[in-house]
Design an enzyme around this catalytic site. Structure first.
Site, PDB file in Angstrom:
ATOM      1  N   ASP A  94       0.805  -1.223   0.000  1.00 57.16           N
ATOM      2  CA  ASP A  94       0.000   0.000   0.000  1.00 57.16           C
ATOM      3  C   ASP A  94       0.837   1.270   0.000  1.00 57.16           C
ATOM      4  O   ASP A  94       2.026   1.270   0.352  1.00 57.16           O
ATOM      5  CB  ASP A  94      -0.895   0.028   1.256  1.00 57.16           C
ATOM      6  CG  ASP A  94      -2.065  -0.945   1.126  1.00 57.16           C
ATOM      7  OD1 ASP A  94      -2.069  -1.759   0.191  1.00 57.16           O
ATOM      8  OD2 ASP A  94      -2.970  -0.878   1.986  1.00 57.16           O
ATOM      9  N   HIS A 128       3.602  -2.393   3.161  1.00 55.43           N
ATOM     10  CA  HIS A 128       3.602  -1.030   2.635  1.00 55.43           C
ATOM     11  C   HIS A 128       4.847  -0.789   1.798  1.00 55.43           C
ATOM     12  O   HIS A 128       5.924  -1.307   2.113  1.00 55.43           O
ATOM     13  CB  HIS A 128       3.491  -0.020   3.785  1.00 55.43           C
ATOM     14  CG  HIS A 128       2.172  -0.095   4.481  1.00 55.43           C
ATOM     15  ND1 HIS A 128       1.901  -1.071   5.420  1.00 55.43           N
ATOM     16  CD2 HIS A 128       1.044   0.626   4.343  1.00 55.43           C
ATOM     17  CE1 HIS A 128       0.649  -0.921   5.843  1.00 55.43           C
ATOM     18  NE2 HIS A 128       0.104   0.097   5.208  1.00 55.43           N
TER      19      HIS A 128
HETATM   20 NI    NI Z   1      -2.828   3.204   3.212  1.00 58.69          NI
END
Ligand code: NI
Length: 394
Positions: A143, A286
């Protein structure tokens, strides 16, 4: 014949021979320069010389004519042989071609017949590599990118182990990392939509704002990478009634939360995944941290060694969902139904943590609060974790 006669004849013969020799030389000269050496009709022996010369010329012409005919015949013969060879070669080539074509037809007939008869229907080609639908698969997701310095390392690792992943990117970052986004698309990774501004309070906003956030991100990604996202991930994984009514594309949550944003430690990230993954899981990481890129160098090859196929979210949906996904539902995983590994899972929806129930803790960025483990009834309790993701890194 007396001696005198004999002597005269001998002399005449000798003279004749010498004339003949001269005439032969003259003949050659005549051939070379026809105008320069015509025998004189007025000279004493002119008629005989001319006669001999004509005879000689006739003989020579005969030889030349014969030679020409022979050469012509040879040429005709060679042409005929060549033509025959060419024609037979053509036929042979045509025959070979026909044989090859019929072999090809036979093999293509076999191929087209294969799916029904011999080929394994559980082997599919997707994003440039083969997937075995009977073997476990997981979707690794990253992400908050794009962020080239980390994303490119992750893609390098994925390339080394033949895996594909999904990058849920933020629209307002796309322009800065166009090359990286293009690489994602060209290497068969999936680009998902994580909204345009990553507003963690987005789910509280009105329908128009929510729609604009996701539509704008779709457009931005399409403009940069030429692909339009098929899957959405809500900022913070936080859903709401307005979101449910507004967004029509599949909403994707996760079942394995590495909390890499919190630990920023490669080993902790590795430990969160290895040994904690099952078929159909969606893993959350992430794209912003070097520790995540480092962790992937261990995690991704390890998952492949354990027999997992690294697939995109859309592949997981395609091969593991039994039907169309429901609007507004966040799916955490696509685990196979127990006792029927061949059958596709319908996907596991989360029990969403709405903004209202999450309260002040809603600002916790993707802390796992919205992701219920498969089959669990609720996940709201963990929403109190504070902190939030550092999304300022560029
Ligand atoms: Ni996010």
């Amino acid at each position: 014949m007396d001696e005198h006669q004999q002597g005269r004849q001998d002399r005449e013969r000798a003279a004749g021979n010498s004339r003949l020799i001269e005439d032969r030389q003259a003949g050659r000269n005549t051939a070379a320069r026809p105008q320069a050496h015509r025998p004189s009709r007025n000279s004493g022996n002119g008629r005989r010389t001319a006669h001999r010369h004509r005879r000689y010329k006739r003989g020579k012409a005969l030889y030349i004519a014969l030679g020409i005919r022979a050469a012509f015949a040879l040429i005709v013969l060679l042409l005929a042989v060549g033509a025959i060879r060419g024609i037979t070669g053509m036929f042979r080539h045509h025959g070979q071609q026909q044989a090859e074509e019929s072999t090809e037809e036979a093999s293509s007939a076999e191929e087209s017949a294969a799916p029904e008869e011999t080929q394994n229907p559980n082997i599919v080609t997707s994003n440039g590599r083969q997937l075995d639908l009977t073997k476990p698969m997981v979707a690794v997701t990253f992400d908050d990118g794009p962020y080239a310095s980390v994303g490119n390392q992750i893609m390098d690792t994925l390339a080394q182990c033949g895996g594909k992943a999904t990058f849920f990117v933020v629209g307002n970052r796309a322009e800065k990392y166009t090359d990286e986004l293009k690489r994602m698309a060209s290497e068969g990774h999936e680009i998902g939509n994580h909204s345009y501004d990553h507003d963690e309070k987005l789910s509280k906003k009105d329908a128009k704002t929510i729609a604009w956030e996701f539509n704008s991100c779709d457009e931005e990604i399409n403009k940069v990478a030429g692909v339009t996202p098929a899957v959405y991930r809500l900022p913070g994984g936080i859903n709401s009634d307005t979101v449910r009514k507004t967004l029509t594309k599949p909403l994707i949550s996760w079942s394995v939360d590495t909390e890499d944003w919190k630990t920023r430690n490669a080993q902790a990230t590795v430990n969160a995944v290895v040994g904690h993954v099952r078929d159909g899981d969606i893993i959350l990481m992430h794209e912003l941290y070097q520790s995540t890129a480092d962790a992937c160098k261990t995690i991704l090859p390890e998952l492949v060694n354990e027999g997992y196929q690294l697939v995109t979210v859309s592949e997981l949906i395609q091969y593991r969902s039994s039907g169309p996904l429901e609007q507004g539902v966040q799916y955490t995983d696509f685990h196979p139904k127990s006792g029927d590994a061949q059958a596709a899972s319908s996907g596991t929806p989360t029990v969403d943590v709405d903004q209202e129930t999450a309260g002040l803790a809603a600002s916790a960025e993707e802390s796992g609060s919205a992701a219920a483990p498969s089959g669990s009834s609720a996940a709201g309790s963990s929403a109190a974790s504070s902190g939030g993701e550092d999304n300022t890194e560029n």
